[in-house]
Design a protein around this motif. Sequence first.
Motif, PDB file in Angstrom:
ATOM      1  N   HIS A  29      -0.304  -4.113  -7.876  1.00  0.00           N
ATOM      2  CA  HIS A  29       0.833  -4.764  -7.236  1.00  0.00           C
ATOM      3  C   HIS A  29       0.551  -6.245  -7.080  1.00  0.00           C
ATOM      4  N   GLN A  30       1.639  -6.984  -7.020  1.00  0.00           N
ATOM      5  CA  GLN A  30       1.549  -8.433  -6.919  1.00  0.00           C
ATOM      6  C   GLN A  30       1.059  -8.828  -5.533  1.00  0.00           C
ATOM      7  N   GLY A  31       0.177  -9.819  -5.467  1.00  0.00           N
ATOM      8  CA  GLY A  31      -0.257 -10.346  -4.188  1.00  0.00           C
ATOM      9  C   GLY A  31      -0.138 -11.853  -4.186  1.00  0.00           C
ATOM     10  N   VAL A  32       0.843 -12.380  -3.458  1.00  0.00           N
ATOM     11  CA  VAL A  32       1.028 -13.829  -3.430  1.00  0.00           C
ATOM     12  C   VAL A  32       0.366 -14.463  -2.221  1.00  0.00           C
ATOM     13  N   GLY A  33       0.080 -13.674  -1.184  1.00  0.00           N
ATOM     14  CA  GLY A  33      -0.648 -14.185  -0.037  1.00  0.00           C
ATOM     15  C   GLY A  33       0.139 -15.118   0.854  1.00  0.00           C
ATOM     16  N   THR A  34       1.464 -15.060   0.774  1.00  0.00           N
ATOM     17  CA  THR A  34       2.276 -15.941   1.609  1.00  0.00           C
ATOM     18  C   THR A  34       3.329 -15.153   2.372  1.00  0.00           C
ATOM     19  N   GLY A  70       7.332  -3.838   6.908  1.00  0.00           N
ATOM     20  CA  GLY A  70       6.111  -3.093   6.660  1.00  0.00           C
ATOM     21  C   GLY A  70       4.972  -3.942   6.138  1.00  0.00           C
ATOM     22  N   SER A  71       5.231  -5.212   5.810  1.00  0.00           N
ATOM     23  CA  SER A  71       4.188  -6.105   5.323  1.00  0.00           C
ATOM     24  C   SER A  71       4.509  -7.521   5.755  1.00  0.00           C
ATOM     25  N   ALA A  72       3.479  -8.260   6.201  1.00  0.00           N
ATOM     26  CA  ALA A  72       3.696  -9.660   6.550  1.00  0.00           C
ATOM     27  C   ALA A  72       3.913 -10.511   5.311  1.00  0.00           C
ATOM     28  N   GLU A  73       3.404 -10.051   4.183  1.00  0.00           N
ATOM     29  CA  GLU A  73       3.543 -10.798   2.941  1.00  0.00           C
ATOM     30  C   GLU A  73       4.953 -10.618   2.383  1.00  0.00           C
ATOM     31  N   VAL A  74       5.505 -11.692   1.826  1.00  0.00           N
ATOM     32  CA  VAL A  74       6.828 -11.638   1.204  1.00  0.00           C
ATOM     33  C   VAL A  74       6.626 -11.671  -0.311  1.00  0.00           C
ATOM     34  N   PRO A  75       7.005 -10.607  -1.027  1.00  0.00           N
ATOM     35  CA  PRO A  75       6.738 -10.572  -2.468  1.00  0.00           C
ATOM     36  C   PRO A  75       7.598 -11.575  -3.221  1.00  0.00           C
ATOM     37  N   GLY A  76       7.044 -12.103  -4.291  1.00  0.00           N
ATOM     38  CA  GLY A  76       7.776 -13.017  -5.143  1.00  0.00           C
ATOM     39  C   GLY A  76       8.279 -12.316  -6.385  1.00  0.00           C
ATOM     40  N   PRO A  77       9.146 -12.961  -7.161  1.00  0.00           N
ATOM     41  CA  PRO A  77       9.605 -12.370  -8.415  1.00  0.00           C
ATOM     42  C   PRO A  77       8.476 -12.276  -9.428  1.00  0.00           C
ATOM     43  N   ALA A  78       8.605 -11.368 -10.376  1.00  0.00           N
ATOM     44  CA  ALA A  78       7.597 -11.207 -11.414  1.00  0.00           C
ATOM     45  C   ALA A  78       7.499 -12.486 -12.241  1.00  0.00           C
ATOM     46  N   LEU A  79       6.274 -12.892 -12.532  1.00  0.00           N
ATOM     47  CA  LEU A  79       6.022 -14.047 -13.383  1.00  0.00           C
ATOM     48  C   LEU A  79       5.033 -13.664 -14.468  1.00  0.00           C
ATOM     49  N   ALA A  80       5.272 -14.175 -15.670  1.00  0.00           N
ATOM     50  CA  ALA A  80       4.336 -13.982 -16.767  1.00  0.00           C
ATOM     51  C   ALA A  80       3.171 -14.959 -16.618  1.00  0.00           C
ATOM     52  N   GLY A 100      -1.699 -11.790 -15.666  1.00  0.00           N
ATOM     53  CA  GLY A 100      -1.016 -10.607 -15.165  1.00  0.00           C
ATOM     54  C   GLY A 100      -1.090 -10.415 -13.669  1.00  0.00           C
ATOM     55  N   ARG A 101      -1.674 -11.363 -12.936  1.00  0.00           N
ATOM     56  CA  ARG A 101      -1.836 -11.193 -11.486  1.00  0.00           C
ATOM     57  C   ARG A 101      -0.508 -11.179 -10.743  1.00  0.00           C
ATOM     58  N   LEU A 102       0.537 -11.769 -11.323  1.00  0.00           N
ATOM     59  CA  LEU A 102       1.813 -11.876 -10.626  1.00  0.00           C
ATOM     60  C   LEU A 102       2.860 -10.907 -11.168  1.00  0.00           C
ATOM     61  N   LEU A 103       2.387  -9.863 -11.823  1.00  0.00           N
ATOM     62  CA  LEU A 103       3.269  -8.762 -12.198  1.00  0.00           C
ATOM     63  C   LEU A 103       3.304  -7.759 -11.046  1.00  0.00           C
ATOM     64  N   PRO A 104       4.467  -7.278 -10.666  1.00  0.00           N
ATOM     65  CA  PRO A 104       4.547  -6.311  -9.566  1.00  0.00           C
ATOM     66  C   PRO A 104       4.169  -4.917 -10.034  1.00  0.00           C
ATOM     67  N   ALA A 105       4.279  -3.963  -9.128  1.00  0.00           N
ATOM     68  CA  ALA A 105       3.996  -2.574  -9.472  1.00  0.00           C
ATOM     69  C   ALA A 105       5.047  -2.052 -10.438  1.00  0.00           C
ATOM     70  N   ASP A 106       4.636  -1.135 -11.284  1.00  0.00           N
ATOM     71  CA  ASP A 106       5.563  -0.416 -12.146  1.00  0.00           C
ATOM     72  C   ASP A 106       6.498   0.408 -11.259  1.00  0.00           C
ATOM     73  N   ASN A 107       7.742   0.562 -11.677  1.00  0.00           N
ATOM     74  CA  ASN A 107       8.655   1.442 -10.945  1.00  0.00           C
ATOM     75  C   ASN A 107       8.196   2.898 -11.012  1.00  0.00           C
ATOM     76  N   ARG A 108       7.414   3.227 -12.023  1.00  0.00           N
ATOM     77  CA  ARG A 108       6.889   4.586 -12.190  1.00  0.00           C
ATOM     78  C   ARG A 108       5.536   4.681 -11.488  1.00  0.00           C
ATOM     79  N   SER A 109       5.473   5.474 -10.466  1.00  0.00           N
ATOM     80  CA  SER A 109       4.204   5.678  -9.766  1.00  0.00           C
ATOM     81  C   SER A 109       3.243   6.457 -10.652  1.00  0.00           C
ATOM     82  N   PRO A 110       1.942   6.306 -10.417  1.00  0.00           N
ATOM     83  CA  PRO A 110       0.992   7.185 -11.114  1.00  0.00           C
ATOM     84  C   PRO A 110       1.207   8.655 -10.798  1.00  0.00           C
ATOM     85  N   LEU A 111       1.894   8.951  -9.697  1.00  0.00           N
ATOM     86  CA  LEU A 111       2.195  10.338  -9.337  1.00  0.00           C
ATOM     87  C   LEU A 111       3.591  10.692  -9.854  1.00  0.00           C
TER      88      LEU A 111
END
Length: 469
Positions: free
Chosen positions: A296-301, A404-414, A418-429
């Motif tokens: 998952h993406q971590g922007v830290g802001t 649920g999180s203090a961090e505010v996610p940003g849009p996906a960036l290339a 790959g650090r700023l790609l979010p989680a896949d919509n498909r979970s590993p489960l």
Amino acid sequence: MARIVVIGAGLGAMAAAARLAVAGHRVTVYERAATYGGAVGRHERDGFAFDTGPGLLHLPAVYRDLFVKTGKEPLEECVTLTQVDPASRHVFADGTRVDLPNASRAGTVAALDAALGSGAGERWGDFLVRAREAWDHTRRPLLEEPLPADPAPLAREPYPALKAGLLRRPTTTLAQVGARELRDPRLAALLDAYAWSYGFDPATAPASAAVLPYMEQTFGSWYVAGGLRALADAVFERCRQRRVEFVFDTAVAEVLEKDGRAVGVRLAGGESVEADHVVSGAPVPALHPGGDAPRHQGVGTSRVTVCLALRGPREADAVHRTVVHAAGGRPTVTVLRPDEPALRPDDDHESVTVTATVRTAPEQDWEAFADRMAEAAGSAVPELRERLLWRHVRTPEDVRRDTGSAEVPGPALAGAEGRLLPADNRSPLPGLWFAGGWSQPGGGLAHAGMSGALVAGFIVEGAEFRGSR
């Protein structure tokens, strides 16, 4: 007809719920808070009202598509959308001011030339041409399609940066783009402000973040009458019309797994609810049962928001959005002053919202920080100190409480490896899906709506689903 449990009532989760209900599924949303909307909140007091999340909508086509696909009434019959013009006023550290028009390349070039000197507009226009190339390369894979099984191509930088220096060193960050290609500290500050507004530090954000100003200046900025909370109201009502069931004040404690598949949820009160699919709008990796957490993406802001209740009418030449750039120890702030009767007690008062992006790690004296924010906002609001009746400060802890999180996610960036790609919509489960700002295509109102469309597409169309069209 499948039984579907949706965790959370944010915009992305509700977008998925409405689409799934239209497809004939039985959908129940469990929300731990007392209301819907997630980050799209509202603070009300003494006849004043303030949006506590996003203040403007970009790419409204996402919600137009949602309303077309889920009912007879189009979006414009449910909310009133108005293009904000000028799109923004910028007040730079040296006192220079410029008003940028909404979705007008020629108008922006002319405004920058007039305010910053001949050639400034041309440099900005040339930058946007390169930004468009990055946009064209990444729009579908980052906005409209599921993340590929191998995201390595998206980890490569798509922005065609100009080479600079005797050693022709590559440009790797947005800050370097500003310094090398724009060659004016005010233009560089303008570029930086777009990154900060989405939660990215320009010193570390990849050059591909150039798509953020391109997107806004190409497709425009829109205001929803009554505030952005009215959009959440409309999406909630559309869900109810499609017979989506909402259960508020009810947290989900665990996703239930059986034979390697999600089969329901356990509520905080202990009750188990069976489901054929579970859609989680909760921050990734929350509620993922066991094993390695999804990438998952971590922007830290995060964001600090200061709601200002002011006496006195809004002046005739006030603009909707002003960005006051950092100066003298004050942060860069965005000041929103919508000319909106629904947000004030009467025409002799005004509601003003001031926001700043902050890092989540350090503990701060947020009241002192809000003082500096309000001081900066004085460059956008005449006699602000004298007009102030009261203020309300929302900190990262308030963001955590609401989302649920203090961090505010940003849009996906290339780029950025790959650090700023979010989680896949498909979970590993299998059977567990992710929708909302923490999953593809990332944070922001439009992006959340697209994530809901992607999840619904997977559940309705199956493995052959390849993305929105």
